[in-house]
Scaffold this active site. Structure first.
Site, PDB file in Angstrom:
ATOM      1  N   GLY A 276      -9.959 -28.686  25.048  1.00 48.38           N
ATOM      2  CA  GLY A 276      -8.585 -29.030  24.709  1.00 48.38           C
ATOM      3  C   GLY A 276      -7.640 -27.839  24.769  1.00 48.38           C
ATOM      4  CG  HIS A 277      -3.473 -28.482  23.727  1.00 42.18           C
ATOM      5  ND1 HIS A 277      -2.236 -29.067  23.674  1.00 42.18           N
ATOM      6  CD2 HIS A 277      -4.070 -28.814  22.558  1.00 42.18           C
ATOM      7  CE1 HIS A 277      -2.092 -29.699  22.527  1.00 42.18           C
ATOM      8  NE2 HIS A 277      -3.196 -29.564  21.839  1.00 42.18           N
TER       9      HIS A 277
END
EC number: 2.3.1.191
Length: 347
Positions: free
Chosen positions: A240-241
């Protein structure tokens, strides 16, 4: 360049170790059960020792301790037979170097820097202002969008994609279908709908990073998502970011790392692991396959496992024994409760 056929003495001259027996020629590495006289095999786990006696392998890589049990066999004695096997396999399967040139169907946008030593395959795309290092291989249908920077000898396999503004270190390898730098999952609720938050960061991969097929590493919301030197990520992994992953960590297939997770260096994360977001995992942590990581791990060197909840590996192993007996234990508990109740009634 090692020849297609080489002797045990040639191998040990290149890699170290000690050969014993005849200085035979071998052509490839094979498992003990499949190896023939022209092959070299290895014994890394003592539980497979019996297979050595049945193996037709011409030579076997063993530890010094194991070697004493195989008099009469052709051996290479090494401190770490498994690592030595890997190095021998590399000798017979050398890294493919770039053949300089740009395929006629490839697109290289104005302002891109592509050294003559790079290989750009059919229908590949290099965006404007992107800079490639020496000896890169951008294979068929791979895409590097604008304003990226790739170090020397980066390999993008067919259909791999690197989004705009990302940075890849030296000797990075991205396998087919992987996407580096797609938008992170950032949304703000606007009362009756979701408002997308622009993902203005990018992705930075260190040197010697390898990313498996169909793995996604999302770009950061404001700062970069980063992966440290030497880290290896398997197929079908979601990062994920805003995640920060340290150096020389390995992550197995089908693992999902939620946004803003920090993972230390030299961690081992098994397949199918899932984490909540915004937690930290200390250096040298080992997480067993299928574990749900619900909180930070702050002490280095822990070995953790458990579908839910996560716990110390030894504790989980003890508890797992009882899982299949829960129904039986529940019946016994109810019986004891009934007996206790009956006893009180008779007093």
């Amino acid at each position: 360049m090692i020849p297609a056929t080489c002797t045990l003495s040639q191998i040990t001259a290149r890699l170290g170790g000690e050969w014993r027996g005849e200085d035979i020629s071998v052509t490839a590495v094979r498992p003990l059960a499949d190896a023939q006289a022209e092959h070299i095999s290895f014994l890394a786990n003592p539980k497979y020792k019996a297979e050595v006696h049945d193996s037709s392998a011409g030579a076997i890589i063993v530890s010094a301790k194991a070697a004493d049990g195989f008099e009469g066999r052709n051996l290479i004695v090494a401190d770490d037979p498994y690592l030595y096997f890997a190095k021998v396999a590399r000798l017979f399967s050398p890294v493919v170097k770039a053949r300089g040139g740009i395929h006629p169907t490839a697109v290289v946008e104005p302002g891109a820097t592509v050294p003559a030593s790079c290989e750009i395959g059919a229908n590949a795309y290099i965006g404007a202002n992107t800079v490639l290092g020496e000896g890169c291989r951008i294979l068929a249908n791979a895409v590097v969008q604008h304003d990226c920077k790739l170090g020397d000898e980066v390999v993008l396999h067919p259909n791999a994609v690197v989004y705009y503004g990302c940075t890849l270190g030296r000797h990075v390898e991205i396998h087919s279908g992987a996407v580096i730098g797609a938008d992170g999952f950032g949304l703000a609720f606007a009362g009756d709908s979701w408002f997308k938050i622009p993902q203005t960061g990018a992705v930075t991969l260190g040197d010697d990073v390898e990313i498996g097929s169909n793995t996604n590493i999302d770009r950061g919301a404001m700062s970069d998502t980063t992966v440290g030197n030497g880290t290896k990520i398997d197929n079908q992994v979601q990062i994920g970011h805003n995640c920060k992953i340290g150096s020389h960590t390995v992550i197995a297939a089908k693992t999902g790392i939620s946004g803003s997770v920090t993972i230390g260096s030299y961690c081992i994360i098994g397949g199918g692991v899932g984490t909540v977001g915004h937690i930290e995992i200390a250096d040298k942590t080992t997480i067993g396959g299928g574990t749900s990581v619900t909180h930070s791990i702050t002490e280095s060197g822990k070995h953790l496992a458990g579908i839910f909840p996560m716990s110390e590996h030894k504790e989980w192993a003890r508890n797992a024994v009882y899982i299949h007996r829960l129904s039986e234990m529940n019946k016994r508990l109810k019986t004891l409760e009934q007996q206790l109740s009956d006893s009180k009634d008779t007093q």
